[in-house]
Write an enzyme that holds these catalytic residues in place. Sequence first.
Site, PDB file in Angstrom:
ATOM      1  N   TYR A   1       0.879  -1.168   0.000  1.00 41.95           N
ATOM      2  CA  TYR A   1       0.000   0.000   0.000  1.00 41.95           C
ATOM      3  C   TYR A   1       0.920   1.222   0.000  1.00 41.95           C
ATOM      4  O   TYR A   1       2.093   1.124  -0.389  1.00 41.95           O
ATOM      5  CB  TYR A   1      -0.901  -0.117   1.249  1.00 41.95           C
ATOM      6  CG  TYR A   1      -1.989   0.895   1.370  1.00 41.95           C
ATOM      7  CD1 TYR A   1      -2.946   1.061   0.371  1.00 41.95           C
ATOM      8  CD2 TYR A   1      -2.090   1.698   2.517  1.00 41.95           C
ATOM      9  CE1 TYR A   1      -3.960   2.001   0.509  1.00 41.95           C
ATOM     10  CE2 TYR A   1      -3.095   2.631   2.662  1.00 41.95           C
ATOM     11  CZ  TYR A   1      -4.022   2.783   1.646  1.00 41.95           C
ATOM     12  OH  TYR A   1      -5.010   3.714   1.777  1.00 41.95           O
TER      13      TYR A   1
ATOM     14  N   ARG B   1      -5.980  10.129 -10.849  1.00 41.50           N
ATOM     15  CA  ARG B   1      -5.300  10.856  -9.751  1.00 41.50           C
ATOM     16  C   ARG B   1      -4.822   9.807  -8.753  1.00 41.50           C
ATOM     17  O   ARG B   1      -5.499   9.502  -7.786  1.00 41.50           O
ATOM     18  CB  ARG B   1      -6.261  11.859  -9.107  1.00 41.50           C
ATOM     19  CG  ARG B   1      -5.642  12.877  -8.205  1.00 41.50           C
ATOM     20  CD  ARG B   1      -5.232  12.334  -6.820  1.00 41.50           C
ATOM     21  NE  ARG B   1      -6.320  12.142  -5.887  1.00 41.50           N
ATOM     22  CZ  ARG B   1      -6.330  11.174  -4.952  1.00 41.50           C
ATOM     23  NH1 ARG B   1      -5.344  10.305  -4.840  1.00 41.50           N
ATOM     24  NH2 ARG B   1      -7.362  11.072  -4.141  1.00 41.50           N
TER      25      ARG B   1
ATOM     26  N   LYS C   1      -5.699  -1.667  -2.268  1.00 47.81           N
ATOM     27  CA  LYS C   1      -6.826  -1.384  -1.361  1.00 47.81           C
ATOM     28  C   LYS C   1      -7.552  -2.685  -1.019  1.00 47.81           C
ATOM     29  O   LYS C   1      -7.918  -2.924   0.118  1.00 47.81           O
ATOM     30  CB  LYS C   1      -7.812  -0.409  -2.024  1.00 47.81           C
ATOM     31  CG  LYS C   1      -7.270   1.007  -2.204  1.00 47.81           C
ATOM     32  CD  LYS C   1      -7.646   1.921  -1.055  1.00 47.81           C
ATOM     33  CE  LYS C   1      -6.961   3.280  -1.192  1.00 47.81           C
ATOM     34  NZ  LYS C   1      -7.130   4.154  -0.037  1.00 47.81           N
TER      35      LYS C   1
ATOM     36  N   GLU D   1     -12.186   5.059  -6.292  1.00 48.29           N
ATOM     37  CA  GLU D   1     -10.878   5.398  -5.728  1.00 48.29           C
ATOM     38  C   GLU D   1     -10.024   6.152  -6.725  1.00 48.29           C
ATOM     39  O   GLU D   1      -9.885   5.731  -7.883  1.00 48.29           O
ATOM     40  CB  GLU D   1     -10.160   4.094  -5.322  1.00 48.29           C
ATOM     41  CG  GLU D   1      -8.897   4.299  -4.532  1.00 48.29           C
ATOM     42  CD  GLU D   1      -9.156   4.831  -3.124  1.00 48.29           C
ATOM     43  OE1 GLU D   1     -10.052   4.302  -2.437  1.00 48.29           O
ATOM     44  OE2 GLU D   1      -8.468   5.784  -2.720  1.00 48.29           O
ATOM     45  N   ASP D   2      -9.455   7.232  -6.287  1.00 51.18           N
ATOM     46  CA  ASP D   2      -8.436   7.979  -7.027  1.00 51.18           C
ATOM     47  C   ASP D   2      -8.874   8.420  -8.427  1.00 51.18           C
ATOM     48  O   ASP D   2      -8.179   8.179  -9.423  1.00 51.18           O
ATOM     49  CB  ASP D   2      -7.130   7.170  -7.064  1.00 51.18           C
ATOM     50  CG  ASP D   2      -6.443   7.182  -5.694  1.00 51.18           C
ATOM     51  OD1 ASP D   2      -7.048   7.661  -4.719  1.00 51.18           O
ATOM     52  OD2 ASP D   2      -5.294   6.719  -5.593  1.00 51.18           O
TER      53      ASP D   2
ATOM     54  N   ASP E   1     -13.986   6.695  -1.534  1.00 53.15           N
ATOM     55  CA  ASP E   1     -13.041   6.589  -0.426  1.00 53.15           C
ATOM     56  C   ASP E   1     -12.270   7.895  -0.203  1.00 53.15           C
ATOM     57  O   ASP E   1     -11.992   8.273   0.936  1.00 53.15           O
ATOM     58  CB  ASP E   1     -12.073   5.444  -0.754  1.00 53.15           C
ATOM     59  CG  ASP E   1     -11.091   5.178   0.353  1.00 53.15           C
ATOM     60  OD1 ASP E   1     -11.506   5.229   1.518  1.00 53.15           O
ATOM     61  OD2 ASP E   1      -9.918   4.907   0.044  1.00 53.15           O
ATOM     62  N   ASP E   2     -11.934   8.587  -1.273  1.00 51.61           N
ATOM     63  CA  ASP E   2     -11.102   9.793  -1.123  1.00 51.61           C
ATOM     64  C   ASP E   2     -11.884  10.940  -0.491  1.00 51.61           C
ATOM     65  O   ASP E   2     -11.332  11.709   0.292  1.00 51.61           O
ATOM     66  CB  ASP E   2     -10.522  10.202  -2.485  1.00 51.61           C
ATOM     67  CG  ASP E   2      -9.628   9.102  -3.016  1.00 51.61           C
ATOM     68  OD1 ASP E   2      -8.595   8.831  -2.386  1.00 51.61           O
ATOM     69  OD2 ASP E   2      -9.980   8.470  -4.019  1.00 51.61           O
TER      70      ASP E   2
ATOM     71  N   ASN F   1      -0.112  11.669  -0.054  1.00 51.49           N
ATOM     72  CA  ASN F   1       0.628  10.427  -0.284  1.00 51.49           C
ATOM     73  C   ASN F   1       1.286  10.452  -1.646  1.00 51.49           C
ATOM     74  O   ASN F   1       0.811  11.166  -2.531  1.00 51.49           O
ATOM     75  CB  ASN F   1      -0.340   9.238  -0.225  1.00 51.49           C
ATOM     76  CG  ASN F   1      -0.977   9.096   1.136  1.00 51.49           C
ATOM     77  OD1 ASN F   1      -0.297   9.175   2.152  1.00 51.49           O
ATOM     78  ND2 ASN F   1      -2.279   8.896   1.161  1.00 51.49           N
TER      79      ASN F   1
HETATM   80  N1  LIG Z   1      -4.350  10.365   3.943  1.00 51.84           N
HETATM   81  C1  LIG Z   1      -5.300   9.855   3.231  1.00 51.84           C
HETATM   82  O1  LIG Z   1      -5.969   8.911   3.626  1.00 51.84           O
HETATM   83  C2  LIG Z   1      -5.581  10.423   1.883  1.00 51.84           C
HETATM   84  C3  LIG Z   1      -4.716  11.265   1.270  1.00 51.84           C
HETATM   85  N2  LIG Z   1      -5.002  11.762   0.044  1.00 51.84           N
HETATM   86  C4  LIG Z   1      -3.988  12.585  -0.594  1.00 51.84           C
HETATM   87  O2  LIG Z   1      -4.460  13.886  -0.755  1.00 51.84           O
HETATM   88  C5  LIG Z   1      -3.871  14.449  -1.904  1.00 51.84           C
HETATM   89  C6  LIG Z   1      -4.939  15.144  -2.700  1.00 51.84           C
HETATM   90  O3  LIG Z   1      -5.916  14.244  -3.136  1.00 51.84           O
HETATM   91  P1  LIG Z   1      -7.261  14.789  -3.816  1.00 51.84           P
HETATM   92  O4  LIG Z   1      -7.878  15.823  -2.973  1.00 51.84           O
HETATM   93  O5  LIG Z   1      -8.078  13.638  -4.170  1.00 51.84           O
HETATM   94  O6  LIG Z   1      -6.679  15.448  -5.129  1.00 51.84           O
HETATM   95  P2  LIG Z   1      -7.293  16.629  -5.976  1.00 51.84           P
HETATM   96  O7  LIG Z   1      -6.554  16.655  -7.234  1.00 51.84           O
HETATM   97  O8  LIG Z   1      -8.776  16.500  -5.986  1.00 51.84           O
HETATM   98  O9  LIG Z   1      -6.947  17.937  -5.113  1.00 51.84           O
HETATM   99  C7  LIG Z   1      -5.675  18.486  -4.984  1.00 51.84           C
HETATM  100  C8  LIG Z   1      -5.816  19.885  -4.432  1.00 51.84           C
HETATM  101  O10 LIG Z   1      -4.524  20.406  -4.178  1.00 51.84           O
HETATM  102  C9  LIG Z   1      -4.469  21.706  -4.736  1.00 51.84           C
HETATM  103  N3  LIG Z   1      -3.095  22.051  -5.108  1.00 51.84           N
HETATM  104  C10 LIG Z   1      -2.352  21.537  -6.106  1.00 51.84           C
HETATM  105  N4  LIG Z   1      -1.167  22.185  -6.169  1.00 51.84           N
HETATM  106  C11 LIG Z   1      -1.176  23.111  -5.199  1.00 51.84           C
HETATM  107  C12 LIG Z   1      -0.261  24.102  -4.778  1.00 51.84           C
HETATM  108  N5  LIG Z   1       0.924  24.231  -5.355  1.00 51.84           N
HETATM  109  N6  LIG Z   1      -0.603  24.880  -3.733  1.00 51.84           N
HETATM  110  C13 LIG Z   1      -1.788  24.753  -3.145  1.00 51.84           C
HETATM  111  N7  LIG Z   1      -2.701  23.843  -3.494  1.00 51.84           N
HETATM  112  C14 LIG Z   1      -2.403  23.023  -4.518  1.00 51.84           C
HETATM  113  C15 LIG Z   1      -5.366  21.677  -5.951  1.00 51.84           C
HETATM  114  O11 LIG Z   1      -5.750  22.968  -6.326  1.00 51.84           O
HETATM  115  C16 LIG Z   1      -6.522  20.840  -5.394  1.00 51.84           C
HETATM  116  O12 LIG Z   1      -7.400  21.662  -4.687  1.00 51.84           O
HETATM  117  C17 LIG Z   1      -3.159  13.325  -2.625  1.00 51.84           C
HETATM  118  O13 LIG Z   1      -1.783  13.412  -2.402  1.00 51.84           O
HETATM  119  C18 LIG Z   1      -3.676  12.086  -1.973  1.00 51.84           C
HETATM  120  O14 LIG Z   1      -2.687  11.089  -1.912  1.00 51.84           O
HETATM  121  C19 LIG Z   1      -6.165  11.490  -0.599  1.00 51.84           C
HETATM  122  C20 LIG Z   1      -7.067  10.649  -0.031  1.00 51.84           C
HETATM  123  C21 LIG Z   1      -6.814  10.001   1.233  1.00 51.84           C
HETATM  124  C1  LIG Z   2      -4.876   7.022   0.744  1.00 49.26           C
HETATM  125  C2  LIG Z   2      -5.556   7.430  -0.456  1.00 49.26           C
HETATM  126  O1  LIG Z   2      -6.666   6.996  -0.718  1.00 49.26           O
HETATM  127  C3  LIG Z   2      -4.930   8.364  -1.344  1.00 49.26           C
HETATM  128  O2  LIG Z   2      -3.848   8.851  -1.044  1.00 49.26           O
HETATM  129  O3  LIG Z   2      -5.522   8.641  -2.380  1.00 49.26           O
HETATM  130 MG   LIG Z   3      -7.207   7.349  -2.722  1.00 47.59          MG
END
Ligand SMILES: NC(=O)C1=CN([C@@H]2O[C@H](COP(=O)(O)OP(=O)(O)OC[C@H]3O[C@@H](n4cnc5c(N)ncnc54)[C@H](O)[C@@H]3O)[C@@H](O)[C@H]2O)C=CC1
Ligand SMILES: CC(=O)C(=O)O
Ligand SMILES: [Mg+2]
Length: 603
Positions: A121, A174, A192, A263-264, A284-285, A428
Site C-alpha cells: 500500500y 489521480r 486497497k 478510488e483515485d 473513499d477519497d 501520499n
Molecule cells: N491520507 C489519506 O488517507 C488520503 C490522502 N489523500 C492525498 O491527498 C492528496 C490530494 O488528493 P485529492 O484531494 O483527491 O486530489 P485533488 O486533485 O482533488 O486535489 C488536490 C488539491 O490540491 C491543490 N493544489 C495543487 N497544487 C497546489 C499548490 N501548489 N498549492 C496549493 N494547493 C495546490 C489543488 O488545487 C486541489 O485543490 C493526494 O496526495 C492524496 O494522496 C487522498 C485521499 C486520502
Molecule cells: C490514501 C488514499 O486513498 C490516497 O492517497 O488517495
Molecule cells: Mg485514494
Amino acid sequence: MASKTVTQNGIAQHSANYGSVVTHHTAKSGHTHPVVHIPSPVAHYDTTISKPVRKYLGTYGLIPPEPDTYEVQKKRCLAQLRSKQTNIGKFIYLSQLRNANVHLFYRILTDHFTEITPLVYTPVVGEACQRWSEIYMQPEGMYLSYMDKGNIANVLKNWPREHVEITVVTDGSRILGLGDLGVNGMGIPIGKLALYTGCAGIRPEGTLPLTIDLGTSNKAFREDPMYLGSRRDKVTPEEEAAYLDELMAALKERWPDIVIQFEDWKNPFPSLAKYRQDYAMFNDDIQGTGAVIMGGIIGAVKQSGVDPKDHRAVFLGAGSAGVGVAQQIVEYFVHEGMTEEDAKKCFWLVDSKGLVTLDRGDKLADHKVYFARDDNDSQQYKTLEEVVDHVKPTIIMGLSTIGGAFTTEILQKMGKTNKRPIIFPLSNPVSKSECTFEEAIVNTEGRALFASGSPFYPYEYEGKTYHPGQGNNMYVFPGIGLGTILCKAVKVTDAMIYASGEALPTMITDEEKELALLYPQITRIRDVSARVALYVIRAAQKDNVDRLHHLREMSDEKLETWIKDHMYDPHSEVESTENELDSLAKDLAHTRSLSQEKNPLKL
Ligand SMILES: NC(=O)C1=CN([C@@H]2O[C@H](COP(=O)(O)OP(=O)(O)OC[C@H]3O[C@@H](n4cnc5c(N)ncnc54)[C@H](O)[C@@H]3O)[C@@H](O)[C@H]2O)C=CC1
Ligand SMILES: CC(=O)C(=O)O
Ligand SMILES: [Mg+2]
C-alpha cells in the site's frame, strides 16, 4: 483464477472459488456431501500440506518431501522478502506470493502489518503504479477499456469468480499525489482490496480490482512503448459519465449485492452524487478520508485543550480529499453543538491559486463554493504562509500533493501560536507529504499533534520518543465495506460514513492515550475494522437501509462477535481446510485399502 473442487467421491472439478470447506446438499439423494474448495491451484502445493493430503490431491512427489510448519514457511518468506534490495523488488515478491499462495500471503500480512502494509500500500504502491507497465506480470483484476462501451456486461462475464462482494474501481486519473497514471493505477485497487482482506477479513475471492481505461492525460505514458493502456487522450466528462452509467448497471446486473468503492478519480464528486442513492457505493477519497481524519481530529481537539468553536483550520488542498475532510469535521463540530454556519466558518481552504474566496475572480469548482470565504475584505491571499499569518490557525491540514509545503517557517509559526498545534500532512506517498514527522516535532519542540497519510517512524527528540499517527483512510474503508456487505445495506449513507470515523477513538487503549496517539496501532487493525463495521451496521439500521434484519436484535457485544466470526482468517482457513482434507484423505485411504490387495495403488 480457477481452483479445484474435490468431492467425496474423489472427482475433481474446476470451480471459480478458492473458498473454504462448505457443506453441500444434493437435490437428488437428499444426502449431505462435504465439498472442499481448495484454496487455490498453487496452494495445493503449500509445503505445510501433510503427506496423506498430498496423495489425495495428486500433488504427492510434486512438493519437497518433508512437510513444513507455518513458522518455518514464514521464516523462509520473510528471509526472501528482506533479501530484496529495493522496495519495488519487495512489492514484486509479495505480488508473486499472493498469486502463488493466497492464504500464506494473508497470513504473513496479518502477522506483520507494520512491515508489510507499506510495501503493498502507500508508499511503495505509488512507485509500483508509476512503473506498472514495466513490472507487469499477471492479471490480478479486470481492465475495461473505453472500446468496451456498449459491451461492458459481456466483458464482466469473463471474470472467472462467481461471487464478487466488493470492487474498487479507478480510472487512474489521480493516483495518490502522483497525477494521472492511466491503467498503471491498477496497483491501487489491488492494494486497497488486499487491505480489505487483510484488515477486514473480506474473502480474497470476493474482491474485484477494476481499472477503467478512459485514456490518459499523461503524455509521457502515451508515448512510452511499454505503456499497457490506450494511447488516446482522456475522454470528455460527458463520455465518462455515459460510460459509468453502463458500468454501474452492468456490475449490479452480474452481482446484485456488490459494494462499489470509487478510488483515485480526478473529479469524483459528480459520480458520488449520481450513484449513491441507487447503489451500495462510496467514494473513499472524499468520504473515507473525511471519516478517518474526523476520527483523529476528535482526539486531537481534546488533547489540544481548545474548544471546537475556537479552532481555526487551514487546509492546503481543496480537492476531493480536502473538501471531504472539511465537510466531515463540520459535521463533527455540529455534533458538538455548533451551528453549521459557525462550524463552516472555522475553515480556510487554499488551492493552487491561493485562499478560496467568493470574490477571487475565477469560476470556482462546485465543490469549493461551500467553503469559499466572504470575509476577506477583497484581499486575496496567494500563499499558504500569507494565509497562516492572516488566520493564525490551530490546525493545518495538507491534502495538496505538494511535498514539503509545510515549511520550517510555517511549522514554527504553528508552534508559536499554539500550545498543541494540530499538524496533519496527509498527502501520499511519503514524497508528497507536506512535511515529515521529524520536521513537525523539531519545529514545535515536540508539541505537535501529528498524523500523516503515509507512515513515518517514531522519532526521538531531546531524550523522548514521539509516535506519529497515520491518518489514512485504511483505518475505515475496510470496515465500511465489511459492515455494508454483512448487513446487506442497499446504500452507504452519510450516517454510516460518520459512524465509521466515530468508531476509531473508541478503539484507542489507555496505553495509546498515554503515548498521545490519535489512532489505534496498526497491529490491531482487524479489531478496529470489526468495530468500524459494528458502527456502520448500527447506522445502516437507523437509516433503514440494512436488509439483514435479525442483526438488529443482537446486543453490540454479540454483533461485534458475529462480525468477527464472519471475517476471513487466513490462519484458521488453512487449518480447517487441512483438517477437513485430512479426514477425507483418511476416508479415501480406508476405501482404497479395501481394494488395494487386488489393485495396488500407484502413489
Ligand atoms: N491520507 C489519506 O488517507 C488520503 C490522502 N489523500 C492525498 O491527498 C492528496 C490530494 O488528493 P485529492 O484531494 O483527491 O486530489 P485533488 O486533485 O482533488 O486535489 C488536490 C488539491 O490540491 C491543490 N493544489 C495543487 N497544487 C497546489 C499548490 N501548489 N498549492 C496549493 N494547493 C495546490 C489543488 O488545487 C486541489 O485543490 C493526494 O496526495 C492524496 O494522496 C487522498 C485521499 C486520502
Ligand atoms: C490514501 C488514499 O486513498 C490516497 O492517497 O488517495
Ligand atoms: Mg485514494
